[in-house]
Design an enzyme around this catalytic site. Structure first.
Site, PDB file in Angstrom:
ATOM      1  N   ASP A   5       0.813  -1.219   0.000  1.00 11.17           N
ATOM      2  CA  ASP A   5       0.000   0.000   0.000  1.00 11.17           C
ATOM      3  C   ASP A   5       0.848   1.272   0.000  1.00 11.17           C
ATOM      4  O   ASP A   5       0.457   2.287   0.570  1.00 11.17           O
ATOM      5  CB  ASP A   5      -0.965   0.029   1.204  1.00 11.17           C
ATOM      6  CG  ASP A   5      -1.800  -1.226   1.279  1.00 11.17           C
ATOM      7  OD1 ASP A   5      -2.281  -1.664   0.224  1.00 11.17           O
ATOM      8  OD2 ASP A   5      -1.968  -1.769   2.385  1.00 11.17           O
ATOM      9  N   LYS A  63       2.013   2.112  -5.146  1.00 11.77           N
ATOM     10  CA  LYS A  63       2.679   1.563  -6.337  1.00 11.77           C
ATOM     11  C   LYS A  63       1.889   1.851  -7.609  1.00 11.77           C
ATOM     12  O   LYS A  63       2.466   2.062  -8.656  1.00 11.77           O
ATOM     13  CB  LYS A  63       2.837   0.044  -6.193  1.00 11.77           C
ATOM     14  CG  LYS A  63       3.834  -0.343  -5.122  1.00 11.77           C
ATOM     15  CD  LYS A  63       4.001  -1.845  -5.044  1.00 11.77           C
ATOM     16  CE  LYS A  63       2.815  -2.558  -4.455  1.00 11.77           C
ATOM     17  NZ  LYS A  63       2.593  -2.354  -3.023  1.00 11.77           N
ATOM     18  N   GLY A  75      -4.222  -4.190  -4.153  1.00 14.55           N
ATOM     19  CA  GLY A  75      -5.172  -3.147  -4.500  1.00 14.55           C
ATOM     20  C   GLY A  75      -4.414  -1.906  -4.906  1.00 14.55           C
ATOM     21  O   GLY A  75      -3.670  -1.349  -4.121  1.00 14.55           O
ATOM     22  N   HIS A  76      -4.527  -1.554  -6.158  1.00 19.48           N
ATOM     23  CA  HIS A  76      -3.869  -0.338  -6.644  1.00 19.48           C
ATOM     24  C   HIS A  76      -4.940   0.702  -6.905  1.00 19.48           C
ATOM     25  O   HIS A  76      -5.911   0.416  -7.600  1.00 19.48           O
ATOM     26  CB  HIS A  76      -3.199  -0.576  -7.995  1.00 19.48           C
ATOM     27  CG  HIS A  76      -2.032  -1.498  -7.949  1.00 19.48           C
ATOM     28  ND1 HIS A  76      -1.073  -1.429  -6.983  1.00 19.48           N
ATOM     29  CD2 HIS A  76      -1.655  -2.489  -8.784  1.00 19.48           C
ATOM     30  CE1 HIS A  76      -0.150  -2.351  -7.223  1.00 19.48           C
ATOM     31  NE2 HIS A  76      -0.497  -3.003  -8.299  1.00 19.48           N
ATOM     32  N   GLN A  92       1.804  -6.188  -3.008  1.00 12.86           N
ATOM     33  CA  GLN A  92       2.185  -6.199  -1.581  1.00 12.86           C
ATOM     34  C   GLN A  92       3.516  -5.462  -1.358  1.00 12.86           C
ATOM     35  O   GLN A  92       3.727  -4.469  -2.020  1.00 12.86           O
ATOM     36  CB  GLN A  92       2.247  -7.638  -1.023  1.00 12.86           C
ATOM     37  CG  GLN A  92       0.898  -8.335  -0.960  1.00 12.86           C
ATOM     38  CD  GLN A  92       0.434  -8.871  -2.300  1.00 12.86           C
ATOM     39  OE1 GLN A  92       1.184  -9.543  -2.983  1.00 12.86           O
ATOM     40  NE2 GLN A  92      -0.780  -8.567  -2.679  1.00 12.86           N
TER      41      GLN A  92
HETATM   42  P1  IMP Z   1      -2.964 -12.733   1.960  1.00  7.09           P
HETATM   43  O1  IMP Z   1      -2.029 -12.141   0.963  1.00  7.09           O
HETATM   44  O2  IMP Z   1      -4.411 -12.491   1.644  1.00  7.09           O
HETATM   45  O3  IMP Z   1      -2.674 -14.171   2.243  1.00  7.09           O
HETATM   46  O4  IMP Z   1      -2.732 -11.973   3.372  1.00  7.09           O
HETATM   47  C1  IMP Z   1      -1.506 -12.101   4.098  1.00  7.09           C
HETATM   48  C2  IMP Z   1      -1.087 -10.775   4.706  1.00  7.09           C
HETATM   49  O5  IMP Z   1      -0.704  -9.875   3.682  1.00  7.09           O
HETATM   50  C3  IMP Z   1      -2.198 -10.062   5.496  1.00  7.09           C
HETATM   51  O6  IMP Z   1      -1.610  -9.384   6.583  1.00  7.09           O
HETATM   52  C4  IMP Z   1      -2.747  -9.059   4.487  1.00  7.09           C
HETATM   53  O7  IMP Z   1      -3.361  -7.959   5.119  1.00  7.09           O
HETATM   54  C5  IMP Z   1      -1.469  -8.665   3.779  1.00  7.09           C
HETATM   55  N1  IMP Z   1      -1.692  -8.186   2.420  1.00  7.09           N
HETATM   56  C6  IMP Z   1      -2.004  -8.911   1.327  1.00  7.09           C
HETATM   57  N2  IMP Z   1      -2.098  -8.130   0.251  1.00  7.09           N
HETATM   58  C7  IMP Z   1      -1.834  -6.880   0.658  1.00  7.09           C
HETATM   59  C8  IMP Z   1      -1.723  -5.629  -0.024  1.00  7.09           C
HETATM   60  O8  IMP Z   1      -1.888  -5.502  -1.248  1.00  7.09           O
HETATM   61  N3  IMP Z   1      -1.397  -4.569   0.755  1.00  7.09           N
HETATM   62  C9  IMP Z   1      -1.167  -4.684   2.075  1.00  7.09           C
HETATM   63  N4  IMP Z   1      -1.236  -5.819   2.756  1.00  7.09           N
HETATM   64  C10 IMP Z   1      -1.565  -6.921   2.039  1.00  7.09           C
END
Ligand code: IMP
Length: 427
Positions: free
Chosen positions: A13, A16, A40-41, A223
């Site tokens: 977040d 990007k 999420g962009h 991420q």
């Molecule tokens: P998962 O990717 O859904 O398995 O979640 C694993 C961890 O990564 C959790 O703490 C989510 O909140 C975090 N996470 C996954 N995608 C994002 C992102 O795009 N931005 C921020 N945190 C993320």
């Protein structure tokens, strides 16, 4: 011509989407190499705001080919709905290319993600519930379903059978859930085949060929570094490699082809989900950052945890990614503080530590050592050149650069495409 990797230097977040989109006009291919619709962009183009989850941001730049690489996990229902949402708004999506080797997120992966989190209770990761972890687990366990399987009903059926044999036992015996019918999953997946067929190709061949022809290729990470399954705050991480090495495996290009690695760095820090976060604020400053910065997840709508800038993390990102540049985002959010704390090191059980602790317990115990930097009150959103920034904002950027170990080559001063100060060109 360059191959660039653009990735999150913190916990995701970092903005990007804006950075990728800024480059989008000058790049020929924008490639996602890991993650899925957990990302999420938000991209703002003119007065239009787009929230993308699975599609590469390059889809909004005419002339740019968006690519979903083999390292991505694809939820076909989400993909098709994201595509039709863009088409309804007049965006041309016809250039999209999808690797046949990318793995599919199926309904049973999403179910497994949710029931596992519930089962973990207080120890949960706080996942996005999009089935990301279970899909990567199946990939590594060699029981995954790939995009190319959609086009061979017999193979698809065999693979879904093999995957569900085991999962149905777990769902029924461990989680007290109903078994999932093979036919139902196969039928749903086959229903996506025709709509996706035209996008699927050997993206590895295509990207290497593009690099041979001197095309500009941008690899876009989802991420962030601290959510990397190898280099992040394990187990509070995602299940893929957002770090620079992931671009090679997740797109099928060798490390020798990458020219620049740009880390996106927010001028403060945020995190979604559980896990350690040394500079997290629980006071009104945290609330102020959340409100002014609009720190609510694009994907889950969850409030993001907010804290001051952490230079230890930025240095670590430089190290594990081999960063050549930083893009500092959301500097404007810090306008109005009299002085701004910046974490320069940690104190762990009475010791000062300057590098990210390798031991997880140490990291959980880390307390920030702050240096106070003078703030500014002038509106900076109209700044076009570095020299347009107030002296204290310039000094803040310079201090961060010094502490973080790579040059800050661009600065975001507002959400719009144009609200960026470019110091060094990325190309
Ligand atoms: P998962 O990717 O859904 O398995 O979640 C694993 C961890 O990564 C959790 O703490 C989510 O909140 C975090 N996470 C996954 N995608 C994002 C992102 O795009 N931005 C921020 N945190 C993320």
């Amino acid at each position: 011509m360059p191959a660039l990797v653009l990735l999150g230097a913190q916990w995701g977040d970092e903005g990007k989407g804006k950075a990728t989109d800024l480059l989008g006009g000058s790049v020929d291919y924008v490639v996602r190499y890991q993650g899925g619709n957990n990302a999420g962009h938000t991209v703002v183009v003119g007065d239009q705001k787009y929230a993308l989850h699975l599609l590469p941001s390059g889809i909004l730049s005419p002339g740019c080919v968006p690519v979903i690489g083999n390292g991505v996990v694809v939820d076909p229902a989400v993909l098709l709905s994201e595509l039709s949402g863009l088409e309804e708004r007049g965006v041309d999506t016809s250039k999209l290319l999808i690797s046949g080797n990318a793995h599919l997120i199926t309904p049973y992966h999403t179910t497994m993600d949710k029931v596992t989190e519930r089962f973990l209770g207080k120890r949960k990761i706080g996942t996005t519930g999009r089935g990301i972890g279970p899909t990567y687990a199946d990939k590594i366990n060699r029981v995954g379903i790939r995009v190319q399987d959609l086009f061979d009903e017999s193979i698809l059926t065999q693979k879904v059978e093999a995957a569900l044999d085991q999962k149905n036992q777990i769902l029924a015996k461990l989680y007290n859930r109903r078994a999932i019918a093979v036919e139902q999953v196969v039928e749903e997946l086959l229903g996506y085949a025709d709509a996706l067929r035209g996008y699927v190709c050997d993206t590895t061949l295509l990207l290497n060929d593009a690099l041979d022809r001197d095309k500009v290729v941008l690899f876009e990470g989802g991420q962030g570094t601290l959510l990397d399954v190898d280099h992040g705050t394990y187990p509070f991480v995602t299940s893929s490699n957002p770090t620079a090495g992931g671009a090679c495996t997740g797109a099928g290009v060798g490390p020798t082809r990458i020219d620049r690695v740009i880390g996106i760095l927010k001028a403060y820090t945020t995190r979604v989900g559980a896990g350690p976060f040394p500079t997290e604020l629980f006071d009104e400053d945290g609330e102020k950052l959340r409100t002014i910065g609009g720190e609510r997840g694009v994907t889950t709508g969850r409030d993001r945890r907010c804290g001051w800038f952490d230079a230890v993390i930025a240095r670590y990102a430089t190290r594990v990614n081999g960063l050549t540049d930083f893009f500092l985002t959301k500097l404007d959010v810090l306008t109005g503080w009299e002085s701004i704390p910046v974490c320069v090191a940690y104190e762990i059980d009475g010791r000062r530590v300057d590098e990210l602790p390798y031991n997880q317990t140490d990291f959980h115990h880390a307390k920030p050592v702050y240096e106070m930097l003078p703030g500014w009150s002038e509106d900076i959103s109209g700044a076009k050149e570095f020299s347009d920034l107030p002296k204290n904002a310039q000094a803040y950027v310079k201090a961060l650069e010094e502490m973080s170990g790579a040059p800050i080559s661009a600065i975001g001063v507002g959400p719009g495409r144009d609200e960026t100060i470019q110091i060094n060109s990325f190309l």
